[in-house]
Design a protein around this motif. Sequence first.
Motif, PDB file in Angstrom:
ATOM      1  N   VAL A   1       7.232 -22.252  55.077  1.00 25.72           N
ATOM      2  CA  VAL A   1       7.741 -21.259  56.007  1.00 25.72           C
ATOM      3  C   VAL A   1       7.479 -21.691  57.440  1.00 25.72           C
ATOM      4  O   VAL A   1       8.078 -21.173  58.369  1.00 25.72           O
ATOM      5  CB  VAL A   1       7.166 -19.854  55.726  1.00 25.72           C
ATOM      6  N   ALA A   2       6.568 -22.650  57.629  1.00 24.32           N
ATOM      7  CA  ALA A   2       6.319 -23.211  58.959  1.00 24.32           C
ATOM      8  C   ALA A   2       5.640 -24.562  58.811  1.00 24.32           C
ATOM      9  O   ALA A   2       4.901 -24.792  57.857  1.00 24.32           O
ATOM     10  CB  ALA A   2       5.447 -22.279  59.783  1.00 24.32           C
ATOM     11  N   ARG A   3       5.910 -25.432  59.776  1.00 28.68           N
ATOM     12  CA  ARG A   3       5.239 -26.728  59.858  1.00 28.68           C
ATOM     13  C   ARG A   3       4.867 -26.940  61.314  1.00 28.68           C
ATOM     14  O   ARG A   3       5.668 -26.683  62.200  1.00 28.68           O
ATOM     15  CB  ARG A   3       6.163 -27.869  59.414  1.00 28.68           C
ATOM     16  N   VAL A   4       3.652 -27.415  61.523  1.00 23.23           N
ATOM     17  CA  VAL A   4       3.211 -27.662  62.893  1.00 23.23           C
ATOM     18  C   VAL A   4       2.575 -29.040  62.989  1.00 23.23           C
ATOM     19  O   VAL A   4       2.086 -29.580  62.003  1.00 23.23           O
ATOM     20  CB  VAL A   4       2.206 -26.600  63.391  1.00 23.23           C
TER      21      VAL A   4
ATOM     22  N   ARG B   1       1.419 -27.986  56.915  1.00 24.07           N
ATOM     23  CA  ARG B   1       2.573 -27.373  56.240  1.00 24.07           C
ATOM     24  C   ARG B   1       2.091 -26.038  55.685  1.00 24.07           C
ATOM     25  O   ARG B   1       1.195 -26.004  54.847  1.00 24.07           O
ATOM     26  CB  ARG B   1       3.056 -28.283  55.115  1.00 24.07           C
ATOM     27  N   LEU B   2       2.673 -24.957  56.199  1.00 26.29           N
ATOM     28  CA  LEU B   2       2.254 -23.613  55.804  1.00 26.29           C
ATOM     29  C   LEU B   2       3.229 -23.093  54.753  1.00 26.29           C
ATOM     30  O   LEU B   2       4.357 -22.710  55.071  1.00 26.29           O
ATOM     31  CB  LEU B   2       2.235 -22.686  57.023  1.00 26.29           C
ATOM     32  N   PRO B   3       2.824 -23.089  53.488  1.00 30.90           N
ATOM     33  CA  PRO B   3       3.729 -22.673  52.412  1.00 30.90           C
ATOM     34  C   PRO B   3       3.850 -21.154  52.302  1.00 30.90           C
ATOM     35  O   PRO B   3       3.031 -20.400  52.853  1.00 30.90           O
ATOM     36  CB  PRO B   3       3.055 -23.248  51.165  1.00 30.90           C
ATOM     37  N   ARG B   4       4.857 -20.747  51.594  1.00 31.94           N
ATOM     38  CA  ARG B   4       5.019 -19.320  51.280  1.00 31.94           C
ATOM     39  C   ARG B   4       3.721 -18.853  50.602  1.00 31.94           C
ATOM     40  O   ARG B   4       3.158 -19.554  49.791  1.00 31.94           O
ATOM     41  CB  ARG B   4       6.209 -19.143  50.329  1.00 31.94           C
ATOM     42  N   GLY B   5       3.242 -17.677  51.006  1.00 29.53           N
ATOM     43  CA  GLY B   5       2.004 -17.148  50.436  1.00 29.53           C
ATOM     44  C   GLY B   5       0.762 -17.476  51.246  1.00 29.53           C
ATOM     45  O   GLY B   5      -0.337 -17.037  50.918  1.00 29.53           O
TER      46      GLY B   5
ATOM     47  N   LYS C   1      -3.623 -22.216  50.509  1.00 26.83           N
ATOM     48  CA  LYS C   1      -4.049 -22.921  51.724  1.00 26.83           C
ATOM     49  C   LYS C   1      -2.908 -23.800  52.217  1.00 26.83           C
ATOM     50  O   LYS C   1      -2.050 -24.206  51.435  1.00 26.83           O
ATOM     51  CB  LYS C   1      -5.268 -23.817  51.430  1.00 26.83           C
ATOM     52  N   PRO C   2      -2.906 -24.127  53.490  1.00 22.51           N
ATOM     53  CA  PRO C   2      -1.891 -25.066  53.978  1.00 22.51           C
ATOM     54  C   PRO C   2      -2.170 -26.478  53.480  1.00 22.51           C
ATOM     55  O   PRO C   2      -3.273 -26.770  53.020  1.00 22.51           O
ATOM     56  CB  PRO C   2      -2.033 -25.002  55.502  1.00 22.51           C
TER      57      PRO C   2
ATOM     58  N   ALA D   1     -12.109 -29.139  54.935  1.00 22.26           N
ATOM     59  CA  ALA D   1     -12.273 -28.009  55.863  1.00 22.26           C
ATOM     60  C   ALA D   1     -11.421 -26.823  55.417  1.00 22.26           C
ATOM     61  O   ALA D   1     -11.864 -25.672  55.476  1.00 22.26           O
ATOM     62  CB  ALA D   1     -11.914 -28.435  57.283  1.00 22.26           C
ATOM     63  N   ALA D   2     -10.213 -27.085  54.952  1.00 21.61           N
ATOM     64  CA  ALA D   2      -9.351 -26.002  54.453  1.00 21.61           C
ATOM     65  C   ALA D   2      -9.966 -25.355  53.215  1.00 21.61           C
ATOM     66  O   ALA D   2      -9.951 -24.134  53.075  1.00 21.61           O
ATOM     67  CB  ALA D   2      -7.957 -26.539  54.145  1.00 21.61           C
ATOM     68  N   ALA D   3     -10.529 -26.166  52.341  1.00 19.65           N
ATOM     69  CA  ALA D   3     -11.144 -25.633  51.125  1.00 19.65           C
ATOM     70  C   ALA D   3     -12.348 -24.750  51.434  1.00 19.65           C
ATOM     71  O   ALA D   3     -12.623 -23.789  50.717  1.00 19.65           O
ATOM     72  CB  ALA D   3     -11.559 -26.780  50.201  1.00 19.65           C
ATOM     73  N   ARG D   4     -13.072 -25.072  52.511  1.00 24.65           N
ATOM     74  CA  ARG D   4     -14.247 -24.278  52.901  1.00 24.65           C
ATOM     75  C   ARG D   4     -13.881 -22.969  53.594  1.00 24.65           C
ATOM     76  O   ARG D   4     -14.701 -22.062  53.692  1.00 24.65           O
ATOM     77  CB  ARG D   4     -15.149 -25.075  53.852  1.00 24.65           C
ATOM     78  N   ALA D   5     -12.672 -22.862  54.084  1.00 29.39           N
ATOM     79  CA  ALA D   5     -12.256 -21.663  54.820  1.00 29.39           C
ATOM     80  C   ALA D   5     -12.258 -20.451  53.885  1.00 29.39           C
ATOM     81  O   ALA D   5     -11.964 -20.573  52.697  1.00 29.39           O
ATOM     82  CB  ALA D   5     -10.873 -21.871  55.410  1.00 29.39           C
ATOM     83  N   PRO D   6     -12.580 -19.285  54.429  1.00 26.38           N
ATOM     84  CA  PRO D   6     -12.583 -18.071  53.608  1.00 26.38           C
ATOM     85  C   PRO D   6     -11.208 -17.812  52.995  1.00 26.38           C
ATOM     86  O   PRO D   6     -10.183 -18.023  53.650  1.00 26.38           O
ATOM     87  CB  PRO D   6     -12.940 -16.960  54.592  1.00 26.38           C
ATOM     88  N   ALA D   7     -11.192 -17.379  51.759  1.00 27.77           N
ATOM     89  CA  ALA D   7      -9.942 -17.071  51.077  1.00 27.77           C
ATOM     90  C   ALA D   7      -9.184 -15.994  51.850  1.00 27.77           C
ATOM     91  O   ALA D   7      -9.775 -15.025  52.328  1.00 27.77           O
ATOM     92  CB  ALA D   7     -10.218 -16.599  49.662  1.00 27.77           C
TER      93      ALA D   7
END
Length: 116
Positions: free
Chosen positions: A39-42, A58-62, A68-69, A94-100
């Motif tokens: 839904v978005a890419r930055v 890459r920010l996926p749907r959901g 996670k991205p 770092a993404a895996a450590r981020a709060p759900a």
Amino acid sequence: MSALTDGAEDSGARGDELEALAAIFGADFELLPFEMGAVARVAIALESETAKATLEARLPRGYPSQVKPEFAVKALAGVSEALRRQLTETAAAAAARAPAGAPCVFEVVEAVRARL
């Protein structure tokens, strides 16, 4: 396995995050063209005294409530293939450590920047 949904809460949180990233990173922030399933890419340009790279998210749907991205590091200058892989692994960790359920792109950028 059920299909990922993208409700108003995800859309709002993602929009707020993209707006904040654009304000924080200014000219180093770029909204990329959409691709299938995203839904978005930055892209965020990162630079140290000896290296330049771009972190793509890459920010996926959901995202952020269900998934996670996905991150990739593109080497620009002074970044070996081994370092590029390490930076990509740093982003994933770092993404895996981020709060759900919470946006995490800024935290990932900071973790990668610290290793560059």
